[in-house]
Design an enzyme around this catalytic site. Structure first.
Site, PDB file in Angstrom:
ATOM      1  CB  THR A   1      -0.889   0.083   1.252  1.00 10.66           C
ATOM      2  OG1 THR A   1      -0.058   0.169   2.418  1.00 10.66           O
ATOM      3  CG2 THR A   1      -1.827  -1.096   1.357  1.00 10.66           C
ATOM      4  CG  ASP A   2       1.042   5.988  -1.008  1.00  8.15           C
ATOM      5  OD1 ASP A   2       1.998   6.136  -0.208  1.00  8.15           O
ATOM      6  OD2 ASP A   2       0.774   6.811  -1.899  1.00  8.15           O
ATOM      7  CD1 TRP A   3       4.715   5.360   5.154  1.00  8.70           C
ATOM      8  CD2 TRP A   3       4.554   4.156   3.296  1.00  8.70           C
ATOM      9  NE1 TRP A   3       5.847   4.585   5.046  1.00  8.70           N
ATOM     10  CE2 TRP A   3       5.778   3.834   3.921  1.00  8.70           C
ATOM     11  CE3 TRP A   3       4.231   3.506   2.109  1.00  8.70           C
ATOM     12  CZ2 TRP A   3       6.674   2.898   3.409  1.00  8.70           C
ATOM     13  CZ3 TRP A   3       5.120   2.568   1.582  1.00  8.70           C
ATOM     14  CH2 TRP A   3       6.320   2.276   2.225  1.00  8.70           C
TER      15      TRP A   3
ATOM     16  N   GLY B   1      -2.698   3.697   3.316  1.00 11.45           N
ATOM     17  CA  GLY B   1      -3.738   3.524   2.312  1.00 11.45           C
ATOM     18  C   GLY B   1      -4.723   2.424   2.658  1.00 11.45           C
TER      19      GLY B   1
END
Length: 612
Positions: free
Chosen positions: A273-275, A277
Protein backbone atom coordinates in the site's frame (compact mmCIF):
# COMPACT_ATOMS: atom_id res chain seq x y z
CA UNK A 1 23.21 -45.52 29.03
CA UNK A 2 24.97 -42.86 26.96
CA UNK A 3 22.84 -43.82 23.99
CA UNK A 4 19.66 -43.50 26.07
CA UNK A 5 20.64 -40.03 27.35
CA UNK A 6 21.44 -38.89 23.83
CA UNK A 7 18.00 -39.96 22.63
CA UNK A 8 16.34 -38.02 25.44
CA UNK A 9 18.30 -34.88 24.57
CA UNK A 10 17.24 -35.13 20.96
CA UNK A 11 13.62 -35.53 21.93
CA UNK A 12 13.34 -32.51 24.22
CA UNK A 13 14.76 -29.89 21.84
CA UNK A 14 14.35 -29.21 18.16
CA UNK A 15 17.24 -26.78 18.29
CA UNK A 16 19.89 -29.38 19.10
CA UNK A 17 22.19 -30.78 16.48
CA UNK A 18 20.26 -34.05 16.63
CA UNK A 19 16.76 -32.66 16.14
CA UNK A 20 15.14 -31.12 13.06
CA UNK A 21 16.47 -27.62 12.37
CA UNK A 22 14.25 -24.57 12.01
CA UNK A 23 13.90 -23.77 8.29
CA UNK A 24 15.97 -20.80 7.13
CA UNK A 25 15.09 -18.40 4.34
CA UNK A 26 17.32 -19.06 1.37
CA UNK A 27 18.34 -22.50 2.59
CA UNK A 28 14.93 -24.12 2.90
CA UNK A 29 11.99 -24.00 0.54
CA UNK A 30 9.65 -21.07 0.95
CA UNK A 31 6.82 -23.45 1.74
CA UNK A 32 8.84 -24.93 4.61
CA UNK A 33 9.70 -21.48 5.95
CA UNK A 34 6.05 -20.42 5.82
CA UNK A 35 4.94 -23.66 7.48
CA UNK A 36 7.35 -22.93 10.34
CA UNK A 37 5.95 -19.43 10.90
CA UNK A 38 3.41 -18.72 13.58
CA UNK A 39 0.21 -16.92 12.70
CA UNK A 40 1.52 -13.93 14.62
CA UNK A 41 4.76 -13.86 12.61
CA UNK A 42 2.83 -13.99 9.35
CA UNK A 43 0.62 -11.11 10.44
CA UNK A 44 3.69 -9.07 11.39
CA UNK A 45 5.38 -9.74 8.05
CA UNK A 46 2.46 -8.47 5.97
CA UNK A 47 2.46 -5.10 7.73
CA UNK A 48 5.29 -2.63 8.25
CA UNK A 49 6.97 -1.77 11.52
CA UNK A 50 5.39 1.64 11.94
CA UNK A 51 6.46 5.17 11.21
CA UNK A 52 8.01 7.86 13.37
CA UNK A 53 5.25 9.82 15.07
CA UNK A 54 2.69 7.06 14.50
CA UNK A 55 1.93 3.79 16.21
CA UNK A 56 3.95 0.77 15.24
CA UNK A 57 5.29 -2.46 16.66
CA UNK A 58 7.36 -1.32 19.63
CA UNK A 59 9.24 -4.61 19.80
CA UNK A 60 11.07 -3.96 16.56
CA UNK A 61 10.95 -0.19 16.16
CA UNK A 62 14.34 0.39 17.77
CA UNK A 63 16.04 -2.17 15.56
CA UNK A 64 14.50 -1.28 12.25
CA UNK A 65 13.39 2.33 12.19
CA UNK A 66 16.90 3.73 12.55
CA UNK A 67 18.57 1.26 10.23
CA UNK A 68 18.66 3.95 7.54
CA UNK A 69 17.44 7.14 9.25
CA UNK A 70 14.87 8.97 7.18
CA UNK A 71 13.82 5.96 5.12
CA UNK A 72 10.06 5.71 4.64
CA UNK A 73 9.59 2.27 6.17
CA UNK A 74 10.82 -1.22 6.86
CA UNK A 75 9.60 -4.79 6.87
CA UNK A 76 9.39 -6.99 9.96
CA UNK A 77 12.44 -9.18 10.66
CA UNK A 78 12.10 -12.75 11.93
CA UNK A 79 15.60 -13.71 12.96
CA UNK A 80 14.89 -17.30 13.95
CA UNK A 81 13.89 -18.06 10.35
CA UNK A 82 16.68 -16.03 8.76
CA UNK A 83 14.31 -13.30 7.58
CA UNK A 84 16.07 -9.89 7.74
CA UNK A 85 14.61 -6.42 7.82
CA UNK A 86 14.24 -4.73 4.42
CA UNK A 87 14.46 -0.94 4.03
CA UNK A 88 11.98 0.96 1.84
CA UNK A 89 12.89 4.54 0.88
CA UNK A 90 11.56 7.40 -1.27
CA UNK A 91 11.63 8.61 -4.02
CA UNK A 92 11.43 9.46 -7.75
CA UNK A 93 14.04 12.25 -8.00
CA UNK A 94 16.60 10.44 -5.88
CA UNK A 95 16.96 8.64 -2.57
CA UNK A 96 15.32 10.51 0.33
CA UNK A 97 16.99 9.81 3.68
CA UNK A 98 18.13 12.02 6.54
CA UNK A 99 21.32 13.91 5.64
CA UNK A 100 22.62 13.95 9.24
CA UNK A 101 22.44 11.52 12.14
CA UNK A 102 22.56 11.96 15.90
CA UNK A 103 26.04 11.49 17.32
CA UNK A 104 27.56 11.22 13.84
CA UNK A 105 29.67 13.94 12.23
CA UNK A 106 29.38 12.39 8.77
CA UNK A 107 26.80 13.52 6.22
CA UNK A 108 24.55 11.34 4.11
CA UNK A 109 23.45 13.65 1.34
CA UNK A 110 21.90 12.20 -1.79
CA UNK A 111 21.84 13.55 -5.33
CA UNK A 112 18.71 15.41 -6.40
CA UNK A 113 18.19 14.34 -9.99
CA UNK A 114 15.80 16.02 -12.49
CA UNK A 115 12.09 15.67 -11.85
CA UNK A 116 10.02 13.09 -13.71
CA UNK A 117 8.47 15.61 -16.07
CA UNK A 118 11.91 16.72 -17.24
CA UNK A 119 13.10 13.13 -17.72
CA UNK A 120 10.00 12.38 -19.81
CA UNK A 121 10.72 15.46 -21.92
CA UNK A 122 13.95 13.83 -23.09
CA UNK A 123 11.95 11.04 -24.77
CA UNK A 124 15.23 9.14 -24.33
CA UNK A 125 14.97 5.74 -22.68
CA UNK A 126 18.73 5.18 -22.63
CA UNK A 127 19.30 8.48 -20.84
CA UNK A 128 16.59 7.72 -18.26
CA UNK A 129 18.02 4.25 -17.69
CA UNK A 130 21.41 5.83 -17.05
CA UNK A 131 19.88 8.22 -14.51
CA UNK A 132 18.20 5.22 -12.89
CA UNK A 133 21.53 3.45 -12.58
CA UNK A 134 22.99 6.41 -10.67
CA UNK A 135 19.95 6.63 -8.38
CA UNK A 136 20.04 2.89 -7.75
CA UNK A 137 23.70 3.06 -6.81
CA UNK A 138 22.88 5.52 -4.02
CA UNK A 139 20.05 3.27 -2.85
CA UNK A 140 22.51 0.38 -2.66
CA UNK A 141 25.41 2.21 -1.04
CA UNK A 142 23.25 3.90 1.59
CA UNK A 143 21.80 0.58 2.71
CA UNK A 144 18.26 0.70 1.31
CA UNK A 145 16.65 -2.20 -0.53
CA UNK A 146 13.60 -0.87 -2.39
CA UNK A 147 13.16 2.60 -3.90
CA UNK A 148 9.56 3.80 -3.76
CA UNK A 149 9.59 5.01 -7.36
CA UNK A 150 8.95 5.72 -10.16
CA UNK A 151 5.59 7.51 -10.15
CA UNK A 152 3.79 7.31 -13.48
CA UNK A 153 0.25 8.50 -13.06
CA UNK A 154 -1.26 10.45 -15.91
CA UNK A 155 -1.07 14.26 -16.11
CA UNK A 156 -4.85 14.48 -16.14
CA UNK A 157 -5.02 18.13 -15.12
CA UNK A 158 -2.43 20.95 -15.00
CA UNK A 159 -3.15 21.60 -11.30
CA UNK A 160 -2.31 18.16 -9.91
CA UNK A 161 0.20 18.75 -7.11
CA UNK A 162 2.33 15.75 -8.02
CA UNK A 163 2.58 16.25 -11.77
CA UNK A 164 6.26 17.06 -11.24
CA UNK A 165 6.81 13.43 -10.17
CA UNK A 166 4.78 12.02 -13.03
CA UNK A 167 5.83 11.81 -16.64
CA UNK A 168 3.18 12.68 -19.16
CA UNK A 169 -0.45 12.88 -20.22
CA UNK A 170 0.39 10.08 -22.65
CA UNK A 171 0.33 6.51 -21.26
CA UNK A 172 2.87 5.17 -23.74
CA UNK A 173 5.42 7.87 -22.87
CA UNK A 174 4.73 7.27 -19.18
CA UNK A 175 5.16 3.52 -19.46
CA UNK A 176 8.31 3.59 -21.58
CA UNK A 177 10.07 6.18 -19.41
CA UNK A 178 9.06 4.35 -16.23
CA UNK A 179 10.32 1.04 -17.61
CA UNK A 180 13.70 2.58 -18.44
CA UNK A 181 13.94 4.10 -14.96
CA UNK A 182 13.14 0.74 -13.35
CA UNK A 183 15.69 -1.12 -15.45
CA UNK A 184 18.37 1.38 -14.45
CA UNK A 185 17.65 1.33 -10.73
CA UNK A 186 17.27 -2.44 -10.53
CA UNK A 187 20.53 -3.06 -12.38
CA UNK A 188 22.15 -2.36 -8.99
CA UNK A 189 20.43 -5.30 -7.34
CA UNK A 190 17.91 -3.12 -5.52
CA UNK A 191 14.18 -2.95 -6.14
CA UNK A 192 11.63 -0.38 -7.25
CA UNK A 193 7.97 0.20 -6.50
CA UNK A 194 6.04 1.65 -9.42
CA UNK A 195 3.24 3.89 -8.17
CA UNK A 196 0.47 4.86 -7.59
CA UNK A 197 -1.65 1.98 -8.89
CA UNK A 198 -3.98 3.36 -10.11
CA UNK A 199 -5.88 6.48 -11.24
CA UNK A 200 -4.20 8.71 -8.64
CA UNK A 201 -4.39 12.04 -10.46
CA UNK A 202 -5.18 14.56 -7.75
CA UNK A 203 -3.98 15.32 -4.22
CA UNK A 204 -7.11 17.05 -2.92
CA UNK A 205 -8.92 14.63 -0.58
CA UNK A 206 -6.78 11.90 -2.10
CA UNK A 207 -7.72 9.24 0.46
CA UNK A 208 -11.45 9.63 -0.16
CA UNK A 209 -11.66 10.54 -3.82
CA UNK A 210 -13.68 8.09 -5.88
CA UNK A 211 -12.47 8.08 -9.49
CA UNK A 212 -15.36 6.93 -11.66
CA UNK A 213 -13.76 5.56 -14.81
CA UNK A 214 -15.25 3.78 -17.79
CA UNK A 215 -13.62 0.45 -18.73
CA UNK A 216 -12.23 1.89 -21.94
CA UNK A 217 -10.69 4.98 -20.31
CA UNK A 218 -9.28 2.85 -17.52
CA UNK A 219 -7.60 0.42 -19.90
CA UNK A 220 -6.42 2.81 -22.59
CA UNK A 221 -5.33 5.75 -20.45
CA UNK A 222 -4.91 5.10 -16.74
CA UNK A 223 -3.60 1.51 -16.73
CA UNK A 224 -1.68 1.33 -20.00
CA UNK A 225 1.50 2.95 -18.66
CA UNK A 226 1.59 0.53 -15.73
CA UNK A 227 1.09 -2.38 -18.09
CA UNK A 228 4.05 -1.28 -20.22
CA UNK A 229 6.27 -0.81 -17.17
CA UNK A 230 5.36 -4.19 -15.69
CA UNK A 231 5.93 -6.09 -18.90
CA UNK A 232 9.11 -4.30 -19.99
CA UNK A 233 10.98 -3.92 -16.70
CA UNK A 234 9.61 -6.40 -14.13
CA UNK A 235 9.62 -4.09 -11.11
CA UNK A 236 10.05 -5.86 -7.77
CA UNK A 237 6.98 -4.22 -6.29
CA UNK A 238 3.92 -2.15 -7.13
CA UNK A 239 2.41 0.43 -4.77
CA UNK A 240 -1.38 0.72 -4.64
CA UNK A 241 -2.87 4.20 -4.53
CA UNK A 242 -5.00 5.92 -1.90
CA UNK A 243 -8.15 6.57 -3.90
CA UNK A 244 -11.24 4.58 -4.71
CA UNK A 245 -11.81 3.42 -8.29
CA UNK A 246 -15.47 2.95 -9.14
CA UNK A 247 -16.42 2.69 -5.49
CA UNK A 248 -13.64 0.42 -4.19
CA UNK A 249 -10.32 1.36 -2.64
CA UNK A 250 -7.56 0.36 -5.03
CA UNK A 251 -5.74 -1.60 -2.32
CA UNK A 252 -8.94 -3.56 -1.69
CA UNK A 253 -9.73 -4.05 -5.38
CA UNK A 254 -9.15 -7.65 -6.45
CA UNK A 255 -9.80 -6.86 -10.09
CA UNK A 256 -6.90 -4.40 -10.09
CA UNK A 257 -4.43 -6.18 -7.81
CA UNK A 258 -5.01 -9.73 -9.03
CA UNK A 259 -7.06 -10.03 -12.21
CA UNK A 260 -5.39 -7.23 -14.17
CA UNK A 261 -1.95 -6.96 -12.58
CA UNK A 262 -1.15 -10.63 -12.07
CA UNK A 263 -3.47 -12.75 -14.21
CA UNK A 264 -3.45 -10.56 -17.32
CA UNK A 265 -0.08 -8.78 -17.16
CA UNK A 266 1.90 -11.56 -15.52
CA UNK A 267 3.29 -9.50 -12.63
CA UNK A 268 5.32 -11.76 -10.33
CA UNK A 269 6.30 -9.31 -7.61
CA UNK A 270 4.82 -7.93 -4.42
CA UNK A 271 2.16 -5.24 -3.94
CA UNK A 272 2.33 -2.80 -1.02
CA UNK A 273 0.00 0.00 0.00
CA UNK A 274 0.85 3.63 -0.08
CA UNK A 275 1.45 4.80 3.48
CA UNK A 276 -1.81 4.45 5.46
CA UNK A 277 -3.74 3.52 2.31
CA UNK A 278 -7.03 1.64 2.51
CA UNK A 279 -9.13 0.70 5.52
CA UNK A 280 -10.04 -2.99 5.54
CA UNK A 281 -6.96 -5.16 6.17
CA UNK A 282 -8.78 -8.39 5.36
CA UNK A 283 -10.12 -7.01 2.07
CA UNK A 284 -6.59 -5.86 1.20
CA UNK A 285 -5.16 -9.32 1.90
CA UNK A 286 -7.83 -10.99 -0.22
CA UNK A 287 -7.40 -8.51 -3.09
CA UNK A 288 -3.73 -9.39 -3.39
CA UNK A 289 -2.29 -6.30 -1.70
CA UNK A 290 0.45 -8.24 0.05
CA UNK A 291 1.92 -5.66 2.45
CA UNK A 292 0.34 -2.81 4.41
CA UNK A 293 2.60 0.15 5.08
CA UNK A 294 3.71 1.66 7.36
CA UNK A 295 1.92 -0.79 9.62
CA UNK A 296 -0.52 -0.24 12.47
CA UNK A 297 -1.36 -2.41 15.52
CA UNK A 298 -5.01 -2.45 14.47
CA UNK A 299 -4.09 -4.07 11.15
CA UNK A 300 -2.07 -6.76 12.91
CA UNK A 301 -4.94 -7.51 15.27
CA UNK A 302 -7.46 -7.60 12.44
CA UNK A 303 -5.42 -10.12 10.45
CA UNK A 304 -4.74 -12.44 13.40
CA UNK A 305 -8.34 -12.35 14.55
CA UNK A 306 -9.55 -12.71 10.97
CA UNK A 307 -7.73 -16.03 10.56
CA UNK A 308 -8.75 -17.25 14.00
CA UNK A 309 -12.42 -16.47 13.37
CA UNK A 310 -12.47 -17.79 9.80
CA UNK A 311 -12.95 -14.39 8.16
CA UNK A 312 -9.56 -14.63 6.42
CA UNK A 313 -8.39 -17.86 4.85
CA UNK A 314 -4.87 -18.57 6.09
CA UNK A 315 -4.04 -19.80 2.60
CA UNK A 316 -4.53 -16.22 1.37
CA UNK A 317 -2.24 -14.93 4.10
CA UNK A 318 0.36 -17.59 3.20
CA UNK A 319 0.21 -16.53 -0.45
CA UNK A 320 0.93 -12.92 0.46
CA UNK A 321 3.70 -13.91 2.86
CA UNK A 322 5.32 -15.96 0.10
CA UNK A 323 5.39 -12.98 -2.27
CA UNK A 324 7.03 -10.85 0.41
CA UNK A 325 9.64 -13.53 1.06
CA UNK A 326 10.35 -13.79 -2.67
CA UNK A 327 11.06 -10.04 -2.67
CA UNK A 328 13.27 -10.27 0.43
CA UNK A 329 15.38 -12.99 -1.18
CA UNK A 330 16.51 -10.51 -3.83
CA UNK A 331 17.52 -7.71 -1.47
CA UNK A 332 20.99 -6.50 -0.50
CA UNK A 333 20.14 -6.93 3.18
CA UNK A 334 19.32 -10.59 2.67
CA UNK A 335 22.45 -11.13 0.60
CA UNK A 336 24.60 -9.46 3.25
CA UNK A 337 25.84 -6.63 1.06
CA UNK A 338 28.29 -4.39 2.93
CA UNK A 339 27.13 -0.95 1.90
CA UNK A 340 29.68 1.86 1.99
CA UNK A 341 27.60 4.95 2.81
CA UNK A 342 29.86 6.61 0.24
CA UNK A 343 28.32 6.68 -3.24
CA UNK A 344 30.14 8.76 -5.83
CA UNK A 345 28.15 11.98 -5.41
CA UNK A 346 30.51 13.94 -7.64
CA UNK A 347 29.97 11.57 -10.56
CA UNK A 348 26.23 11.58 -9.98
CA UNK A 349 26.17 15.38 -9.98
CA UNK A 350 27.66 15.23 -13.47
CA UNK A 351 24.92 12.80 -14.51
CA UNK A 352 22.15 15.06 -13.29
CA UNK A 353 23.74 18.15 -14.84
CA UNK A 354 24.01 16.58 -18.27
CA UNK A 355 20.70 14.70 -18.25
CA UNK A 356 18.77 17.84 -17.31
CA UNK A 357 19.86 19.70 -20.44
CA UNK A 358 18.46 16.91 -22.61
CA UNK A 359 14.95 17.48 -21.26
CA UNK A 360 14.85 21.27 -21.40
CA UNK A 361 12.47 22.53 -24.07
CA UNK A 362 13.14 25.59 -26.20
CA UNK A 363 9.60 26.94 -26.55
CA UNK A 364 10.58 30.07 -28.48
CA UNK A 365 13.78 31.40 -30.05
CA UNK A 366 13.11 34.37 -32.31
CA UNK A 367 16.15 35.60 -34.16
CA UNK A 368 18.25 32.75 -32.80
CA UNK A 369 18.84 34.58 -29.53
CA UNK A 370 19.95 31.31 -27.98
CA UNK A 371 22.63 30.27 -27.59
CA UNK A 372 23.86 33.65 -26.43
CA UNK A 373 26.34 35.21 -28.85
CA UNK A 374 30.00 35.37 -27.89
CA UNK A 375 29.80 39.13 -27.37
CA UNK A 376 26.98 38.83 -24.85
CA UNK A 377 28.57 38.75 -21.41
CA UNK A 378 26.84 41.18 -19.05
CA UNK A 379 23.55 39.78 -17.81
CA UNK A 380 20.67 41.52 -16.03
CA UNK A 381 19.14 38.76 -13.97
CA UNK A 382 15.50 39.33 -13.05
CA UNK A 383 13.05 37.28 -11.02
CA UNK A 384 13.25 35.95 -7.46
CA UNK A 385 13.64 32.39 -8.71
CA UNK A 386 16.86 33.30 -10.53
CA UNK A 387 18.48 33.63 -7.13
CA UNK A 388 16.49 30.91 -5.37
CA UNK A 389 16.32 28.14 -7.95
CA UNK A 390 13.86 25.27 -7.46
CA UNK A 391 15.46 21.83 -7.67
CA UNK A 392 12.21 19.88 -7.51
CA UNK A 393 8.92 19.40 -5.72
CA UNK A 394 8.20 18.74 -2.07
CA UNK A 395 7.00 15.76 -0.05
CA UNK A 396 8.14 12.23 -0.79
CA UNK A 397 9.47 13.44 -4.15
CA UNK A 398 12.00 15.71 -2.46
CA UNK A 399 15.67 14.83 -1.87
CA UNK A 400 17.89 15.95 1.01
CA UNK A 401 20.77 17.27 -1.07
CA UNK A 402 23.95 19.15 -0.16
CA UNK A 403 23.23 22.16 -2.39
CA UNK A 404 21.16 23.66 -5.18
CA UNK A 405 22.94 25.66 -7.89
CA UNK A 406 20.98 28.85 -8.60
CA UNK A 407 20.85 30.42 -12.03
CA UNK A 408 23.00 33.21 -10.60
CA UNK A 409 25.72 30.73 -9.67
CA UNK A 410 25.34 28.80 -12.91
CA UNK A 411 25.88 31.93 -14.98
CA UNK A 412 28.91 32.92 -12.96
CA UNK A 413 30.34 29.42 -13.30
CA UNK A 414 29.90 29.75 -17.07
CA UNK A 415 31.86 32.99 -17.14
CA UNK A 416 29.02 35.49 -17.40
CA UNK A 417 29.00 38.78 -15.50
CA UNK A 418 25.84 39.39 -13.47
CA UNK A 419 25.00 42.89 -12.30
CA UNK A 420 25.90 43.02 -8.62
CA UNK A 421 23.59 45.90 -7.75
CA UNK A 422 20.52 44.09 -9.03
CA UNK A 423 21.69 40.90 -7.32
CA UNK A 424 21.99 42.66 -3.97
CA UNK A 425 18.49 44.11 -4.25
CA UNK A 426 17.00 40.69 -4.96
CA UNK A 427 18.95 38.95 -2.21
CA UNK A 428 17.90 41.51 0.41
CA UNK A 429 14.27 41.13 -0.67
CA UNK A 430 14.45 37.32 -0.54
CA UNK A 431 16.00 37.34 2.92
CA UNK A 432 13.17 39.53 4.24
CA UNK A 433 10.51 37.47 2.44
CA UNK A 434 11.81 34.18 3.79
CA UNK A 435 11.82 35.52 7.32
CA UNK A 436 8.21 36.57 6.85
CA UNK A 437 7.17 33.28 5.27
CA UNK A 438 8.66 31.27 8.15
CA UNK A 439 5.71 32.54 10.19
CA UNK A 440 3.26 31.00 7.71
CA UNK A 441 5.14 27.78 6.99
CA UNK A 442 2.85 24.85 6.34
CA UNK A 443 2.89 21.53 8.10
CA UNK A 444 5.60 18.91 7.59
CA UNK A 445 5.74 17.58 4.04
CA UNK A 446 3.53 20.36 2.67
CA UNK A 447 4.73 22.63 -0.15
CA UNK A 448 6.37 25.80 1.11
CA UNK A 449 5.04 29.21 0.15
CA UNK A 450 7.12 30.98 -2.47
CA UNK A 451 8.00 34.69 -2.19
CA UNK A 452 5.86 36.99 -4.30
CA UNK A 453 7.66 38.50 -7.26
CA UNK A 454 9.54 41.68 -6.40
CA UNK A 455 8.37 44.93 -7.99
CA UNK A 456 10.98 47.05 -9.77
CA UNK A 457 10.62 50.65 -10.86
CA UNK A 458 10.79 51.58 -14.53
CA UNK A 459 13.95 53.56 -13.87
CA UNK A 460 15.64 50.58 -12.21
CA UNK A 461 14.86 48.41 -15.22
CA UNK A 462 15.96 51.13 -17.60
CA UNK A 463 19.30 51.35 -15.79
CA UNK A 464 19.85 47.64 -16.38
CA UNK A 465 18.97 47.96 -20.05
CA UNK A 466 21.60 50.66 -20.45
CA UNK A 467 24.52 48.75 -18.94
CA UNK A 468 23.94 45.04 -19.65
CA UNK A 469 23.85 42.95 -22.82
CA UNK A 470 20.80 40.78 -22.24
CA UNK A 471 17.96 40.28 -19.77
CA UNK A 472 17.07 36.93 -18.22
CA UNK A 473 13.79 36.54 -16.32
CA UNK A 474 13.13 33.37 -14.33
CA UNK A 475 9.55 32.45 -13.49
CA UNK A 476 9.25 29.78 -10.81
CA UNK A 477 6.56 27.43 -9.52
CA UNK A 478 6.69 24.75 -6.89
CA UNK A 479 4.24 22.06 -5.81
CA UNK A 480 4.16 18.88 -3.82
CA UNK A 481 2.40 16.07 -2.10
CA UNK A 482 -0.90 16.61 -0.21
CA UNK A 483 -1.96 19.75 -2.10
CA UNK A 484 -3.00 20.43 -5.66
CA UNK A 485 -1.92 23.69 -7.22
CA UNK A 486 -4.34 26.61 -7.29
CA UNK A 487 -5.71 28.08 -10.48
CA UNK A 488 -3.91 31.36 -9.75
CA UNK A 489 -0.66 29.41 -9.81
CA UNK A 490 -1.36 28.38 -13.41
CA UNK A 491 -1.52 32.01 -14.49
CA UNK A 492 1.17 34.64 -14.09
CA UNK A 493 0.64 37.01 -11.17
CA UNK A 494 0.16 40.72 -11.77
CA UNK A 495 3.68 41.28 -10.39
CA UNK A 496 5.15 38.78 -12.84
CA UNK A 497 3.27 40.29 -15.76
CA UNK A 498 4.41 43.77 -14.78
CA UNK A 499 8.03 42.62 -14.55
CA UNK A 500 7.85 40.88 -17.90
CA UNK A 501 6.26 43.84 -19.63
CA UNK A 502 8.63 46.37 -18.06
CA UNK A 503 11.79 44.42 -18.89
CA UNK A 504 10.74 43.68 -22.47
CA UNK A 505 9.80 47.31 -23.09
CA UNK A 506 13.08 48.72 -21.74
CA UNK A 507 15.43 46.18 -23.31
CA UNK A 508 13.73 46.14 -26.68
CA UNK A 509 13.91 49.94 -26.76
CA UNK A 510 17.65 49.55 -26.27
CA UNK A 511 17.74 46.92 -29.05
CA UNK A 512 18.59 44.17 -26.57
CA UNK A 513 17.04 40.77 -26.09
CA UNK A 514 14.97 39.19 -23.30
CA UNK A 515 15.03 35.50 -22.41
CA UNK A 516 12.49 33.88 -20.06
CA UNK A 517 13.45 30.73 -18.15
CA UNK A 518 10.61 28.60 -16.74
CA UNK A 519 11.69 26.84 -13.53
CA UNK A 520 8.45 24.90 -13.14
CA UNK A 521 7.19 21.42 -12.26
CA UNK A 522 3.92 21.56 -14.17
CA UNK A 523 2.48 23.57 -17.02
CA UNK A 524 1.55 27.24 -16.73
CA UNK A 525 -0.24 29.69 -18.98
CA UNK A 526 1.99 31.14 -21.70
CA UNK A 527 -0.38 32.18 -24.49
CA UNK A 528 -1.13 35.69 -23.19
CA UNK A 529 2.51 36.79 -22.82
CA UNK A 530 4.68 34.59 -25.04
CA UNK A 531 4.91 37.23 -27.77
CA UNK A 532 6.80 39.64 -25.50
CA UNK A 533 10.19 37.95 -24.84
CA UNK A 534 12.54 36.88 -27.61
CA UNK A 535 13.15 33.39 -26.25
CA UNK A 536 11.48 31.07 -23.74
CA UNK A 537 13.33 28.11 -22.25
CA UNK A 538 11.29 25.59 -20.29
CA UNK A 539 13.96 24.33 -17.90
CA UNK A 540 11.53 22.44 -15.66
CA UNK A 541 13.12 21.57 -12.29
CA UNK A 542 16.52 20.15 -13.05
CA UNK A 543 17.69 18.93 -9.66
CA UNK A 544 20.60 20.20 -7.62
CA UNK A 545 22.71 21.23 -10.63
CA UNK A 546 19.85 23.20 -12.19
CA UNK A 547 21.63 26.54 -12.53
CA UNK A 548 24.61 24.92 -14.20
CA UNK A 549 22.38 22.97 -16.56
CA UNK A 550 20.49 26.07 -17.64
CA UNK A 551 23.76 27.96 -18.14
CA UNK A 552 25.03 25.10 -20.29
CA UNK A 553 22.01 25.57 -22.54
CA UNK A 554 22.11 29.37 -22.61
CA UNK A 555 25.79 29.36 -23.54
CA UNK A 556 25.46 26.68 -26.21
CA UNK A 557 27.55 24.14 -24.35
CA UNK A 558 24.52 21.83 -24.46
CA UNK A 559 21.53 21.70 -26.77
CA UNK A 560 18.01 21.80 -25.27
CA UNK A 561 16.63 18.79 -27.11
CA UNK A 562 13.53 18.20 -24.99
CA UNK A 563 10.02 17.88 -26.37
CA UNK A 564 6.86 18.50 -24.37
CA UNK A 565 5.22 15.33 -23.01
CA UNK A 566 2.01 17.18 -22.20
CA UNK A 567 -0.27 19.93 -23.51
CA UNK A 568 0.14 23.57 -22.52
CA UNK A 569 -3.51 24.77 -22.66
CA UNK A 570 -4.14 28.30 -23.90
CA UNK A 571 -6.25 28.87 -20.78
CA UNK A 572 -7.02 26.60 -17.86
CA UNK A 573 -10.59 25.94 -19.00
CA UNK A 574 -9.24 24.38 -22.19
CA UNK A 575 -8.03 21.37 -20.17
CA UNK A 576 -10.73 18.76 -20.68
CA UNK A 577 -10.78 17.77 -17.02
CA UNK A 578 -11.22 21.33 -15.73
CA UNK A 579 -14.97 20.79 -15.42
CA UNK A 580 -14.60 18.29 -12.59
CA UNK A 581 -11.12 18.73 -11.14
CA UNK A 582 -11.18 20.01 -7.53
CA UNK A 583 -10.06 23.57 -8.30
CA UNK A 584 -8.49 25.51 -5.42
CA UNK A 585 -9.00 22.58 -3.02
CA UNK A 586 -12.76 22.47 -3.60
CA UNK A 587 -14.44 19.32 -4.89
CA UNK A 588 -17.13 19.83 -7.50
CA UNK A 589 -19.47 16.97 -6.64
CA UNK A 590 -20.01 15.05 -3.42
CA UNK A 591 -21.56 11.61 -3.14
CA UNK A 592 -22.90 10.21 0.08
CA UNK A 593 -21.78 6.61 0.53
CA UNK A 594 -22.52 4.16 3.29
CA UNK A 595 -19.89 4.00 5.98
CA UNK A 596 -18.77 1.07 8.07
CA UNK A 597 -21.84 1.30 10.29
CA UNK A 598 -25.43 1.40 9.14
CA UNK A 599 -26.03 4.80 10.68
CA UNK A 600 -22.78 6.28 9.48
CA UNK A 601 -22.18 8.20 6.25
CA UNK A 602 -19.13 9.69 4.66
CA UNK A 603 -18.63 12.27 1.95
CA UNK A 604 -16.57 11.01 -0.94
CA UNK A 605 -15.37 13.34 -3.65
CA UNK A 606 -16.59 12.11 -6.97
CA UNK A 607 -14.53 12.55 -10.10
CA UNK A 608 -15.83 11.29 -13.42
CA UNK A 609 -12.99 10.55 -15.79
CA UNK A 610 -13.54 11.28 -19.44
CA UNK A 611 -12.99 8.65 -22.13
CA UNK A 612 -11.55 10.95 -24.77
Amino acid sequence: MKKHLLSMACAITVLSACGPKVPQLGKSSLDDVIAAMTLEEKAHLVIGTGMAGFSGDSAVIGETRNLVPGAAGTTYPIERLGIPVVVLADGPAGLRINPTRDGDSATYYCTHFPIGTLLASTWDQDLVENVGKAIGNEVLEYGADVLLAPALNIHRNPLCGRNFEYYSEDPVVSGKIAAAYVRGVQSNGVGTSIKHFAVNNQETNRMANDAQVSPRALREIYLKGFEIAVKESQPWTVMSSYNYVNGTYTSENKELQTTVLRDEWGFKGMVMTDWFGGKDAIAQMEAGNDMLQPGLPKQYETIVKGVQEGKLDEAVLNRNVKRILEMILQTPHFKGYKFSNKPDLKAHAAVTRQSATEGMVLLKNDGEVLPLASGVNKVALFGCTSYDFIAGGTGSGNVNRAYTVSLLDGLKNAGYSVDEGLKNVYEQYLTAEKERLVQTKKEWFMPDFRPAEMALTASAIQEQASKTDVALITLGRTSGEFLDRQQADFNLSKEELALLQGVCKAFHAADKKVVVVLNIGGVIETASWKAQPDAILCAWQAGQEGGNSVADVLSGKASPSGKLPMTFPVKFEDAASSDNFPIDMKANIDLVNKGEKKNEVKNVDYTRYEED
